[in-house]
Design an enzyme around this catalytic site. Structure first.
Site, PDB file in Angstrom:
ATOM      1  N   ASP A 197      -1.679 -12.492 -10.247  1.00  0.00           N
ATOM      2  CA  ASP A 197      -1.618 -11.570  -9.115  1.00  0.00           C
ATOM      3  C   ASP A 197      -1.316 -12.324  -7.826  1.00  0.00           C
ATOM      4  O   ASP A 197      -2.212 -12.614  -7.034  1.00  0.00           O
ATOM      5  CB  ASP A 197      -2.984 -10.869  -9.051  1.00  0.00           C
ATOM      6  N   ILE A 249       9.126  -6.963  -5.094  1.00  0.00           N
ATOM      7  CA  ILE A 249       8.491  -7.711  -4.009  1.00  0.00           C
ATOM      8  C   ILE A 249       8.561  -6.860  -2.745  1.00  0.00           C
ATOM      9  O   ILE A 249       9.646  -6.492  -2.292  1.00  0.00           O
ATOM     10  CB  ILE A 249       9.223  -9.056  -3.732  1.00  0.00           C
ATOM     11  N   SER A 253       3.956   0.983  -1.046  1.00  0.00           N
ATOM     12  CA  SER A 253       3.826   1.885   0.107  1.00  0.00           C
ATOM     13  C   SER A 253       2.966   1.300   1.219  1.00  0.00           C
ATOM     14  O   SER A 253       3.095   1.692   2.372  1.00  0.00           O
ATOM     15  CB  SER A 253       3.216   3.213  -0.356  1.00  0.00           C
ATOM     16  N   CYS A 255       2.823  -2.042   1.825  1.00  0.00           N
ATOM     17  CA  CYS A 255       3.283  -3.408   2.078  1.00  0.00           C
ATOM     18  C   CYS A 255       3.937  -3.514   3.442  1.00  0.00           C
ATOM     19  O   CYS A 255       4.795  -2.698   3.773  1.00  0.00           O
ATOM     20  CB  CYS A 255       4.333  -3.833   1.065  1.00  0.00           C
ATOM     21  N   GLY A 294       6.268   1.266  -5.107  1.00  0.00           N
ATOM     22  CA  GLY A 294       7.302   2.078  -4.491  1.00  0.00           C
ATOM     23  C   GLY A 294       7.524   3.439  -5.133  1.00  0.00           C
ATOM     24  O   GLY A 294       8.415   4.173  -4.704  1.00  0.00           O
ATOM     25  N   GLY A 315      -0.054   1.849  -7.234  1.00  0.00           N
ATOM     26  CA  GLY A 315      -1.344   1.981  -6.561  1.00  0.00           C
ATOM     27  C   GLY A 315      -1.396   3.343  -5.896  1.00  0.00           C
ATOM     28  O   GLY A 315      -2.346   4.103  -6.045  1.00  0.00           O
ATOM     29  N   TYR A 339      -6.723   3.908   1.213  1.00  0.00           N
ATOM     30  CA  TYR A 339      -5.819   3.095   0.397  1.00  0.00           C
ATOM     31  C   TYR A 339      -5.313   1.950   1.262  1.00  0.00           C
ATOM     32  O   TYR A 339      -4.835   2.181   2.368  1.00  0.00           O
ATOM     33  CB  TYR A 339      -4.645   3.957  -0.096  1.00  0.00           C
ATOM     34  N   ARG A 356      -3.608 -14.635  -2.970  1.00  0.00           N
ATOM     35  CA  ARG A 356      -2.494 -13.766  -3.376  1.00  0.00           C
ATOM     36  C   ARG A 356      -1.280 -14.023  -2.473  1.00  0.00           C
ATOM     37  O   ARG A 356      -0.145 -13.884  -2.871  1.00  0.00           O
ATOM     38  CB  ARG A 356      -2.937 -12.305  -3.251  1.00  0.00           C
ATOM     39  N   GLU A 366      -0.064  -8.914   5.464  1.00  0.00           N
ATOM     40  CA  GLU A 366       1.149  -8.413   4.815  1.00  0.00           C
ATOM     41  C   GLU A 366       0.939  -7.026   4.211  1.00  0.00           C
ATOM     42  O   GLU A 366       1.662  -6.598   3.310  1.00  0.00           O
ATOM     43  CB  GLU A 366       1.618  -9.400   3.749  1.00  0.00           C
TER      44      GLU A 366
HETATM   45  P1  XMP Z   1       2.521   1.328  -4.177  1.00  0.00           P
HETATM   46  O1  XMP Z   1       3.897   1.735  -3.750  1.00  0.00           O
HETATM   47  O2  XMP Z   1       2.075   1.986  -5.418  1.00  0.00           O
HETATM   48  O3  XMP Z   1       2.622  -0.243  -4.496  1.00  0.00           O
HETATM   49  O4  XMP Z   1       1.565   1.490  -3.042  1.00  0.00           O
HETATM   50  C1  XMP Z   1       1.564  -0.976  -5.046  1.00  0.00           C
HETATM   51  C2  XMP Z   1       1.950  -2.450  -5.216  1.00  0.00           C
HETATM   52  O5  XMP Z   1       2.125  -3.056  -3.927  1.00  0.00           O
HETATM   53  C3  XMP Z   1       1.803  -4.453  -4.023  1.00  0.00           C
HETATM   54  N1  XMP Z   1       0.842  -4.764  -2.949  1.00  0.00           N
HETATM   55  C4  XMP Z   1       1.174  -5.319  -1.779  1.00  0.00           C
HETATM   56  N2  XMP Z   1       2.349  -5.805  -1.354  1.00  0.00           N
HETATM   57  N3  XMP Z   1       1.324  -6.357   0.722  1.00  0.00           N
HETATM   58  C5  XMP Z   1       2.424  -6.344  -0.087  1.00  0.00           C
HETATM   59  O6  XMP Z   1       3.481  -6.815   0.310  1.00  0.00           O
HETATM   60  C6  XMP Z   1       0.111  -5.903   0.347  1.00  0.00           C
HETATM   61  O7  XMP Z   1      -0.857  -5.927   1.106  1.00  0.00           O
HETATM   62  C7  XMP Z   1       0.034  -5.370  -0.976  1.00  0.00           C
HETATM   63  N4  XMP Z   1      -1.006  -4.866  -1.711  1.00  0.00           N
HETATM   64  C8  XMP Z   1      -0.467  -4.505  -2.896  1.00  0.00           C
HETATM   65  C9  XMP Z   1       1.250  -4.700  -5.406  1.00  0.00           C
HETATM   66  O8  XMP Z   1       2.270  -5.277  -6.168  1.00  0.00           O
HETATM   67  C10 XMP Z   1       0.901  -3.288  -5.871  1.00  0.00           C
HETATM   68  O9  XMP Z   1       0.891  -3.171  -7.278  1.00  0.00           O
END
Ligand code: XMP
Length: 427
Positions: A197, A249, A253, A255, A294, A315, A339, A356, A366
């Site tokens: 992760d 990457i 949503s 990120c 996404g 997520g 969230y 991470r 991030e």
């Molecule tokens: P969704 O679109 O379902 O995406 O909200 C979930 C995925 O986003 C990643 N993740 C992050 N990426 N900053 C990022 O750039 C973050 O703080 C972050 N938290 C999660 C991760 O791959 C997750 O499965």
């Protein structure tokens, strides 16, 4: 000047090209793989994030045909206990709601409902669900919605739990590539998949860390996140046991990585890149591609499958459900759940998952923290996704996930995108 200029495609840039259907949408089989060895029956798994996957969501998902990945923003002992809780849970889908026949007495059904610690029973007649009864008077609305969601899911698919060789529910857990102790403890607890992760796994230290862990554990290893063909080739050539690739990457949503750092590899393009590497090695279909982040709806998931993924990871689609951790927040007449990104200030303050975002942690945030609408039970989400995916694959002319890989995506213009939405009417 860059050596090569790549054009990146994301879900909204493409559409599914309709193809010859040999089965009706209701007959589409969504069986797929999360890792080389773990078969699942709904190709949507939950992200290891501290507002998404703990043992509660992971248990329900595995009972109904998918798998959850428990986040690592907690101490090793807590994460190990969470894995054990899933492993010790009743594996039946019918531990989510009770099943009853109209011939049974109310007292008998009430006894079973209490024994299972659920709040509703679905009444079956001649093998079909016909109605439901809510027993939990503290939360009747939730249980009514869950029972209805379950009935809707049953119309699409007969839930099959995802089980290990000993008949226990399967579960994944997120780890740092640098934490052998955590990896070993989770492996001993019986975790089925260890999910590396980190935000950017294509890093020499991460590759050597994963190679070391792979030698010490027996659980399947999913590596990520990756975004390019080269990263997949590097991992597969340098790590002995890669059982899954988590790709995408900064497309999540929550990120802000792309905004803060300029780095971005949309999930759809990352899938296309990973597929091209796996096809080069003759391994596409043997090592599953997990398209991560996404997803707005089942249509996006279908596009990822057609591009070559075996499953979607989300997520956002799960954060609003009752089974996810986190409290409900009322704003006016609406109910929400928290969230947040794992790189957000709030998540990083818990400190367990700091690496991470590099080793030692970068000083930048991030991810963002927000709210998503409360969705009731995850059963409702799964019912919607299963119905939507069957319809999508029906259009694509694919009877199952492997056949979806033979279907086509096409680029859509701005004008096409406008026409593809409801338009020119007042809604
Ligand atoms: P969704 O679109 O379902 O995406 O909200 C979930 C995925 O986003 C990643 N993740 C992050 N990426 N900053 C990022 O750039 C973050 O703080 C972050 N938290 C999660 C991760 O791959 C997750 O499965």
């Amino acid at each position: 000047m860059p050596r090569e200029f790549r054009e990146l495609l994301t879900f909204d840039d493409v559409v599914l090209v309709p193809g010859l259907a040999t089965v009706e949408p209701s007959e589409v089989d969504l069986t797929s793989k999360f890792t080389s060895d773990i078969e699942i029956y709904i190709p949507l798994v939950s992200s290891p994030m501290d507002t998404v996957t703990e043992w509660g969501l992971a248990t329900t998902l595995a009972r109904l045909g998918s798998i959850g990945v428990i986040h690592r923003n907690m101490g090793v002992e807590s994460q190990v206990s969470q894995v054990k809780l899933v492993k010790r849970s009743n594996p039946s889908p019918w531990a989510e709601v009770a099943r009853a026949s109209p011939r049974e007495s109310f007292e008998d059904v009430a006894f079973r409902v209490e024994e299972l610690q659920v709040g509703a029973a679905i009444i079956f007649s001649e093998g079909s669900p016909v109605s439901f009864t809510v027993f939990d008077q503290a939360n009747p609305e939730f249980w009514a919605r869950k029972a209805l969601g379950f009935i809707r899911l049953l119309r699409e698919y007969k839930p099959v739990p995802v089980l290990d060789e000993d008949g226990r529910l399967r579960v994944g857990a997120a780890i740092s590539p640098f934490d052998i102790a955590r990896a070993k403890a989770l492996d001993e607890a019986g975790v089925d998949a260890l999910v590396i992760d980190v935000a950017h796994a294509h890093n020499v230290n991460v590759i050597s860390g994963v190679a070391r862990i792979a030698k010490e554990v027996s659980a399947d290893i999913v590596v990520g996140n990756l975004g390019t063909r080269e990263s997949v080739l590097d991992f597969i050539s340098k790590v002995e046991r890669v059982s899954g690739l988590r790709v995408g990457i900064a497309s999540g949503s929550i990120c802000s990585t792309a905004e803060v750092t300029g780095a971005f590899m949309p999930t759809l393009t990352a899938v296309i890149e990973a597929r091209s590497a796996l096809e080069e090695l003759g391994l596409h279909g043997r090592i599953p591609i997990i398209a991560d982040g996404g997803f707005k709806n089942a249509g996006d998931i279908a596009k990822a499958l057609v591009a070559g993924a075996s499953v979607a990871m989300s997520g956002r689609l799960f954060a609003g459900v009752e089974e996810a951790p986190g409290v409900k927040i009322r704003v006016g007449s609406k109910v929400y759940k928290q969230y947040r990104g794992m790189g957000s200030r709030g998540a990083m303050e818990r400190r367990f998952a700091l690496d991470r975002y590099s080793r030692p942690s970068k000083g930048v945030e991030e991810g963002v923290e927000g709210l998503v609408p409360y969705r009731g039970s995850v059963v409702e989400v799964l019912a919607e996704v299963v119905a939507g995916l069957k319809a999508s694959l029906g259009y694509a002319g694919a009877r199952d996930v492997e056949n979806a890989w033979k279907a086509r995506l096409a680029r859509v213009t701005h004008a096409g995108r406008e026409e593809a939405r409801p338009h020119d009417v007042m809604i």
